[in-house]
Design a protein around this motif. Structure first.
Motif, PDB file in Angstrom:
ATOM      1  N   ARG A 466       0.811  -1.215   0.000  1.00 49.15           N
ATOM      2  CA  ARG A 466       0.000   0.000   0.000  1.00 49.15           C
ATOM      3  C   ARG A 466       0.849   1.272   0.000  1.00 49.15           C
ATOM      4  N   GLU A 502      -7.716   3.317  -1.838  1.00 45.71           N
ATOM      5  CA  GLU A 502      -8.715   4.053  -1.057  1.00 45.71           C
ATOM      6  C   GLU A 502      -9.356   5.205  -1.827  1.00 45.71           C
ATOM      7  N   LYS A 503      -8.799   5.550  -2.989  1.00 43.63           N
ATOM      8  CA  LYS A 503      -9.299   6.714  -3.723  1.00 43.63           C
ATOM      9  C   LYS A 503      -9.568   6.338  -5.179  1.00 43.63           C
ATOM     10  N   GLY A 520      -9.179  -2.899  -1.131  1.00 46.37           N
ATOM     11  CA  GLY A 520      -8.980  -1.721  -0.302  1.00 46.37           C
ATOM     12  C   GLY A 520     -10.291  -1.128   0.155  1.00 46.37           C
ATOM     13  N   PHE A 521     -10.194  -0.105   1.001  1.00 42.32           N
ATOM     14  CA  PHE A 521     -11.377   0.506   1.600  1.00 42.32           C
ATOM     15  C   PHE A 521     -12.266   1.202   0.573  1.00 42.32           C
ATOM     16  N   LEU A 522     -11.712   1.548  -0.593  1.00 41.15           N
ATOM     17  CA  LEU A 522     -12.538   2.176  -1.622  1.00 41.15           C
ATOM     18  C   LEU A 522     -13.685   1.267  -2.028  1.00 41.15           C
ATOM     19  N   ARG A 525     -14.480  -2.698   3.145  1.00 43.08           N
ATOM     20  CA  ARG A 525     -13.641  -3.004   4.300  1.00 43.08           C
ATOM     21  C   ARG A 525     -13.777  -4.495   4.618  1.00 43.08           C
TER      22      ARG A 525
END
Length: 564
Positions: A466, A502-503, A520-522, A525
């Motif tokens: 990451r 995340e983006k 990823g969190f995008l 989770r």
């Protein structure tokens, strides 16, 4: 003050009463009077009040081996554990070395020799290096403390175990001797007392409150850390250094050395100074280490699942299994906290096997309920401690026991784990890959030799750390680097997964430079099993895809409140 022979308390642990009698006789002739014997090593914790000044421990006992007794002593007394000298036959070289790695300070050969027993028990000199041993260091510190302040520098040598595994114990001893002499003869150490604490730690004793200790520690680090050549062989060591100083003239010497050990950094820092909060941290670490075994049996540990997505089409194609621990009184314990503690104990192998069993049970359930097809895979992380002969056979047997096809399981292994056990890891991973299981190289790019590993390792996937994704959309250098790695991995026939996305702009760049999969969190989770199964149902309906806004279907996101 350090006790004289007539007052020193010695505990002898040997399953043969005649050996205890013989050693007791020899030691009494040398002036020792406070002698206790224990023939059942399973009762060792009951024999630790008061804590002995020295323990003589037999290695081969039917009820419980000497190595396990050393583990018991370390668990019960931690840094308060007294010096342990092992009793071993001349040809028990590997066993002796394992004992030294667990903290034993010396050994006495069988059959016993009167002069050797007396010399080892009374000596203030480390037999390998000729430097002061632990007892001599404690004596010197106590004498100095009666006159003024003392600074202790505990120097931990990291990499000795790897040398032993690849080069043998004789080379390890020779390297230890070379490094100890290098330090003792250096300009930074020459004005001070250098001694041996155990098989992986040296001590520099400074007879003053040294305000320049950190600078001296940095010089020692530069001296020791790096490559060492011995008999034409190149070996790598790093050292971490803990520093403690006396605050009061009445401070206990044993406590001073314990504080130096607590100050040894366990992260990327190289030098640490003792702070009072380290005591509470050590107590918590000890509690976690103690509670981990029961947690494995009581259902406190569970898995959560972070989905993986294809970038060409946006379909969910798998997940990574992540371990969580919900303690009844401590609450949620982060894997970033308990995994390193487990890796420093014997629990990691059992923990890794437990994770595999839980992961296989989940996959078996999903197949039975037709929630996944043959294109799905579940990734399971493997630690360095698990790489030992027979690992592949164990994994294959686990899969066969629940009738889970091997291609549905993907093992993720870090470069650092491979470095520690390269020869064994290569053999075991190749066996698993030949059998049909996929292998991923995790945290790619965080080590020192990653590019060369792409060619020789039996891996199918490369996971980009990451740290390379974080500034991908705003840093041209990062974009160029990641693009080059993707091209290189593809050239070797490996797929590429980017983690920590995340983006939306990160996703866009990854799509343009050819990345295969993302997580990823995008997108999602980590989900508990119920939430992930709902996402699988959504995927089967064709709705769980990455849409133009880089978010998963709302039916899946509604489960995010169930994440661990």
């Amino acid at each position: 003050m350090t006790k004289d022979p007539s007052q020193a308390h010695i505990l002898i642990i040997d399953d043969r009463p005649e050996n205890i009698h013989l050693l007791s006789t020899m030691l009494k002739q040398a002036g020792y009077q406070q002698l206790n014997g224990l023939t059942d090593p399973r009762l060792v914790t009951d024999a630790l009040s008061p804590v002995p000044d020295l323990i003589l421990l037999d290695m081969r006992m039917p009820q419980r081996s000497g190595l396990l007794v050393l583990d018991d002593l370390n668990d019960a007394l931690d840094e308060h554990c007294p010096p342990v000298m092992v009793l071993t036959a001349d040809n028990d070289l590997n066993l002796r070395n394992q004992a030294l790695c667990r903290g034993a300070i010396d050994y006495i050969s069988k059959p016993f020799d009167h002069d050797e027993v007396s010399l080892r028990a009374l000596s203030l000199t480390h037999p390998l290096t000729g430097l002061p041993n632990r007892r001599a260091l404690l004596d010197a510190a106590e004498r100095q403390l009666s006159k003024g302040p003392v600074t202790v520098m505990m120097i931990a040598l990291d990499g000795m175990e790897a040398v032993t595994k690849h080069q043998g114990h004789l080379m390890t001893e020779a390297l230890y001797k070379q490094v100890a002499n290098l330090l003792a003869n250096s300009t930074v150490a020459r004005p001070h007392r250098i001694g041996v604490w155990d098989s992986t730690r040296l001590v520099m004793l400074i007879e003053e409150h040294d305000n320049h200790a950190v600078e001296k520690a940095a010089r020692i680090n530069r001296l020791i850390s790096g490559h060492h050549t011995l008999d034409g062989r190149l070996m790598f060591l790093r050292c971490h250094i803990g520093i403690s100083r006396t605050e009061l003239e009445t401070q206990d010497v044993a406590q001073l050395f314990r504080q130096a050990i607590l100050a040894i950094p366990t992260d990327d820092q190289l030098i640490g100074e003792y702070q009072p909060e380290l005591d509470s941290q050590a107590q918590r670490a000890h509690l976690i280490r103690t509670e981990l075994g029961p947690a494995l049996q009581s259902g406190q540990l569970s898995l959560v699942y972070q989905p993986k997505w294809r970038l060409d089409g946006g379909l969910m194609i798998g997940a990574e299994a992540l371990l969580r621990w919900q303690h009844p009184t401590l609450g949620a314990i982060s894997p970033a906290e308990f995994i390193p503690i487990a890796e420093r104990s014997a629990d990691m192998i059992q923990l890794g096997d437990h994770v595999l069993v839980m992961a296989l049970a989940a996959v078996e359930c999903w197949r039975k309920n037709k929630l996944i097809n043959d294109s799905f895979h579940l990734s399971v992380n493997v630690s360095a401690q698990q790489f030992r002969p027979g690992f592949a056979d164990s994994v294959l047997a686990r899969c066969q026991a629940v009738d889970v096809p091997l291609h549905l399981i993907q093992l993720e292994v870090t470069e650092s784990a491979l470095i520690q056990h390269m020869s064994v890891a290569l053999k075991e991973l190749q066996q698993l890959r030949d059998a049909g299981m996929h292998i991923a190289l995790d945290d790619f790019g965080t080590g020192y030799s990653s590019l060369s590993y792409l060619k020789q390792l039996p891996v199918d996937w490369v996971k980009l750390d990451r740290s390379f994704i974080q500034d991908l959309a705003t840093n041209a250098s990062d974009k160029h680097l990641v693009g080059s790695v993707i091209d290189l991995a593809h050239g070797f026939g490996h797929g590429v997964v980017a983690e920590g996305v995340e983006k939306e702009d990160q996703q866009y760049v990854l799509q343009t430079i050819g990345c295969d999969q993302v997580q990823g969190f995008l997108y999602a989770r980590p989900l508990i099993q119920e939430g992930f199964e709902q996402l699988l149902k959504t995927a089967n309906q064709g709705n769980a895809t990455i849409n133009s806004n880089a978010t998963i279907n709302s039916n899946a996101t509604s489960n995010n409140n169930e994440m661990a």
